[in-house]
Design a protein around this motif. Structure first.
Motif, PDB file in Angstrom:
ATOM      1  N   ILE A 175      -6.419   9.669  -4.421  1.00  0.00           N
ATOM      2  CA  ILE A 175      -5.012   9.593  -4.587  1.00  0.00           C
ATOM      3  C   ILE A 175      -4.373  10.861  -4.076  1.00  0.00           C
ATOM      4  CG2 ILE A 175      -5.120  10.495  -7.099  1.00  0.00           C
ATOM      5  CD1 ILE A 175      -3.075   8.321  -7.688  1.00  0.00           C
ATOM      6  N   ASN A 176      -5.007  12.191  -4.302  1.00  0.00           N
ATOM      7  CA  ASN A 176      -4.203  13.429  -3.907  1.00  0.00           C
ATOM      8  C   ASN A 176      -4.159  13.441  -2.271  1.00  0.00           C
ATOM      9  OD1 ASN A 176      -6.911  13.649  -3.728  1.00  0.00           O
ATOM     10  ND2 ASN A 176      -6.656  15.976  -4.575  1.00  0.00           N
ATOM     11  N   ARG A 177      -5.365  13.000  -1.780  1.00  0.00           N
ATOM     12  CA  ARG A 177      -5.125  12.885  -0.058  1.00  0.00           C
ATOM     13  C   ARG A 177      -5.625  11.628   0.480  1.00  0.00           C
ATOM     14  NH1 ARG A 177      -4.849  18.315   2.605  1.00  0.00           N
ATOM     15  NH2 ARG A 177      -4.391  19.546   0.969  1.00  0.00           N
ATOM     16  N   PRO A 178      -4.831  10.423   0.219  1.00  0.00           N
ATOM     17  CA  PRO A 178      -5.244   9.235   0.844  1.00  0.00           C
ATOM     18  C   PRO A 178      -5.541   9.066   2.364  1.00  0.00           C
ATOM     19  CG  PRO A 178      -2.865   9.430   0.302  1.00  0.00           C
ATOM     20  CD  PRO A 178      -3.470  10.727  -0.035  1.00  0.00           C
ATOM     21  N   GLU A 179      -6.548   8.412   2.692  1.00  0.00           N
ATOM     22  CA  GLU A 179      -6.579   8.342   4.129  1.00  0.00           C
ATOM     23  C   GLU A 179      -5.917   7.184   4.882  1.00  0.00           C
ATOM     24  OE1 GLU A 179     -10.866   7.257   3.993  1.00  0.00           O
ATOM     25  OE2 GLU A 179     -11.237   8.889   2.808  1.00  0.00           O
ATOM     26  N   ALA A 180      -5.462   6.010   4.020  1.00  0.00           N
ATOM     27  CA  ALA A 180      -4.371   5.081   4.505  1.00  0.00           C
ATOM     28  C   ALA A 180      -3.931   4.375   3.367  1.00  0.00           C
ATOM     29  CB  ALA A 180      -5.408   4.169   5.070  1.00  0.00           C
ATOM     30  N   ILE A 181      -2.565   3.950   3.584  1.00  0.00           N
ATOM     31  CA  ILE A 181      -1.899   3.125   2.558  1.00  0.00           C
ATOM     32  C   ILE A 181      -2.324   1.624   2.619  1.00  0.00           C
ATOM     33  CG2 ILE A 181       0.005   4.677   2.554  1.00  0.00           C
ATOM     34  CD1 ILE A 181       1.871   2.582   3.796  1.00  0.00           C
TER      35      ILE A 181
ATOM     36  N   THR B   9      -2.042  -2.816  12.215  1.00  0.00           N
ATOM     37  CA  THR B   9      -1.859  -2.005  11.258  1.00  0.00           C
ATOM     38  C   THR B   9      -0.723  -1.344  11.232  1.00  0.00           C
ATOM     39  OG1 THR B   9      -3.189  -0.363  13.004  1.00  0.00           O
ATOM     40  CG2 THR B   9      -4.377  -1.192  10.975  1.00  0.00           C
ATOM     41  N   VAL B  10       0.075  -0.898  10.277  1.00  0.00           N
ATOM     42  CA  VAL B  10       1.308  -0.076  10.253  1.00  0.00           C
ATOM     43  C   VAL B  10       1.065   1.565  10.510  1.00  0.00           C
ATOM     44  CG1 VAL B  10       2.381  -2.056   9.087  1.00  0.00           C
ATOM     45  CG2 VAL B  10       1.532  -0.298   7.693  1.00  0.00           C
ATOM     46  N   ARG B  11       2.290   1.970  10.534  1.00  0.00           N
ATOM     47  CA  ARG B  11       2.047   3.431  10.644  1.00  0.00           C
ATOM     48  C   ARG B  11       2.866   3.974   9.609  1.00  0.00           C
ATOM     49  NH1 ARG B  11       3.440   3.625  17.181  1.00  0.00           N
ATOM     50  NH2 ARG B  11       1.193   2.580  17.551  1.00  0.00           N
ATOM     51  N   PHE B  12       2.541   4.903   8.736  1.00  0.00           N
ATOM     52  CA  PHE B  12       3.192   5.501   7.804  1.00  0.00           C
ATOM     53  C   PHE B  12       4.112   6.299   8.161  1.00  0.00           C
ATOM     54  CE2 PHE B  12       3.854   9.036   4.907  1.00  0.00           C
ATOM     55  CZ  PHE B  12       4.271   8.459   3.656  1.00  0.00           C
ATOM     56  N   LEU B  13       5.547   6.420   7.781  1.00  0.00           N
ATOM     57  CA  LEU B  13       6.817   7.323   8.377  1.00  0.00           C
ATOM     58  C   LEU B  13       6.997   8.110   7.298  1.00  0.00           C
ATOM     59  CD1 LEU B  13       8.701   4.760  10.338  1.00  0.00           C
ATOM     60  CD2 LEU B  13       6.993   6.323  11.187  1.00  0.00           C
ATOM     61  N   ARG B  14       7.495   7.780   6.044  1.00  0.00           N
ATOM     62  CA  ARG B  14       7.656   8.531   4.869  1.00  0.00           C
ATOM     63  C   ARG B  14       7.781   7.759   3.647  1.00  0.00           C
ATOM     64  NH1 ARG B  14      14.023   8.518   4.349  1.00  0.00           N
ATOM     65  NH2 ARG B  14      14.569   6.786   5.258  1.00  0.00           N
TER      66      ARG B  14
ATOM     67  N   SER C 112      -2.310   0.749   6.552  1.00  0.00           N
ATOM     68  CA  SER C 112      -1.903   1.913   7.683  1.00  0.00           C
ATOM     69  C   SER C 112      -2.964   2.115   8.535  1.00  0.00           C
ATOM     70  CB  SER C 112      -1.062   2.915   6.920  1.00  0.00           C
ATOM     71  OG  SER C 112      -2.152   3.631   6.427  1.00  0.00           O
ATOM     72  N   ALA C 113      -2.456   2.825   9.659  1.00  0.00           N
ATOM     73  CA  ALA C 113      -3.424   3.541  10.390  1.00  0.00           C
ATOM     74  C   ALA C 113      -3.903   4.871   9.554  1.00  0.00           C
ATOM     75  CB  ALA C 113      -2.832   3.801  11.733  1.00  0.00           C
ATOM     76  N   PRO C 114      -5.048   5.560   9.956  1.00  0.00           N
ATOM     77  CA  PRO C 114      -5.342   6.678   9.244  1.00  0.00           C
ATOM     78  C   PRO C 114      -3.969   7.726   9.182  1.00  0.00           C
ATOM     79  CG  PRO C 114      -7.093   6.108  10.660  1.00  0.00           C
ATOM     80  CD  PRO C 114      -5.784   5.144  10.972  1.00  0.00           C
ATOM     81  N   LEU C 115      -4.009   8.347   8.026  1.00  0.00           N
ATOM     82  CA  LEU C 115      -2.898   9.072   7.939  1.00  0.00           C
ATOM     83  C   LEU C 115      -3.449  10.476   8.572  1.00  0.00           C
ATOM     84  CD1 LEU C 115      -1.880   8.365   4.133  1.00  0.00           C
ATOM     85  CD2 LEU C 115      -0.599   7.764   5.996  1.00  0.00           C
ATOM     86  N   LYS C 116      -2.293  11.459   8.713  1.00  0.00           N
ATOM     87  CA  LYS C 116      -2.563  12.664   9.463  1.00  0.00           C
ATOM     88  C   LYS C 116      -2.419  13.483   8.178  1.00  0.00           C
ATOM     89  CE  LYS C 116      -0.702  12.075  13.785  1.00  0.00           C
ATOM     90  NZ  LYS C 116       0.274  12.362  14.943  1.00  0.00           N
TER      91      LYS C 116
END
Length: 131
Positions: free
Chosen positions: A18-24, A109-114, A40-44
């Motif tokens: 939860i503190n460093r998610p890999e994807a939503i 997959t979606v891309r997380f923006l904010r 989502s795609a993997p989060l940066k």
């Protein structure tokens, strides 16, 4: 050529801690219930840290299971195994999504923006082109 647009979805779970998610795991209210519509795609690393700071563990009554078939998150996933979800209190997030849909799910997959903490998950409407 893919056409992408920004859309608000509900983050009801993440993959990874939860503190460093890999994807939503994206959801929308469809027919009165919160349904998984993609991932989502993997989060940066920077995005994972910012999002992780805003997530809270899910309380009782969360509508999603702790494990789902991998194909529920990605229809092209040939892996028949299950994916472990970290359930969170639903929050609204903005994603960049391919406009192509398969039924009530994002085709890709979606891309997380904010994160959108100013919006409440109950206030989101289902996109008009979804069943």
């Amino acid at each position: 050529m893919k056409h992408r647009e920004s859309v608000d979805v509900i983050c009801g779970a993440v993959i990874g801690p939860i503190n460093r998610p890999e994807a939503i795991v994206a959801g929308l209210h469809i027919d009165g219930e919160l349904r998984i519509v993609g991932r989502s795609a993997p989060l940066k690393a920077a995005a994972a840290k910012l999002l992780g700071a805003q997530l809270q563990p899910a309380g009782p009554g969360h509508p999603w299971p702790h494990r789902v078939k991998s194909t529920a998150l990605d229809r092209f996933n040939a892996d028949k195994d299950e994916t472990e979800l970290t359930l969170v209190e639903p929050i609204v997030v903005e994603v960049s999504a391919d406009t192509a849909m398969t039924g009530a799910s994002f085709r890709h997959t979606v891309r997380f923006l904010r994160a959108r903490p100013e919006l409440h998950p109950e206030d989101l409407s289902t996109p008009s082109d979804m069943p």
